[in-house]
Design a protein around this motif. Sequence first.
Motif: not given
Length: 215
Positions: A120-138
Amino acid sequence: IGIVLILLALGIVMLASASSVKGATYFFDAEYFLKRQLIWLVAGLFAGFLAAMIDYHWWRRLAVPVGILALILLAAVLIPHVGTLVGGSRRWLRLGPFSVQPSELAKIASVVALSAWMAQLGIRSMRFKEGFVLPLAGLGLGLLLILLEPDLGTTVLIAAVGMMLMFVGGSRPLYLLTFCVAGLVLFSSALWMLRDNPKVKNRLDRLEAFWDPAK
């Protein structure tokens, strides 16, 4: 598919070799465990074939409810008198004559949920919050609950698969590498704190035997 079949074949051969004496001793049938495994193998292959026929978009729609259900069951298994305590670990939920291991559902849920999120993120997956912090939290919440059972093997497996999915989905390698190093330190610390648990002690004994076979 070929690699999976090869691994299954090797597993069957190893099981046949390792279990024959125990089967003959306790069940008067050297092939007792082999027969049971073959039954489950056929059932698993059939289930895999059915799963391959299902449109993956259907799994994507189930990502949120399956993920939430897995977390609820992982939390429930830790509650005394709800989760079944076996050998020092709480991994099972009893449902009448049946038993369920929530960490097995968590394996599927983590793959489905992470895949859906990263796609769903697409290119936004490279961002720290959306592509790393949020999926890692779950993912981290589920890993923590499994570690508390404790089930170290499943914790490592889901963490490794989760990191690979995030990498393929576009997360920056530097973020993932930093997490892996920190995770290794925390995991080692958790092993040390839980070293008196029979299950954990058994794993540590295996590592010591690997490092020093002379023992």
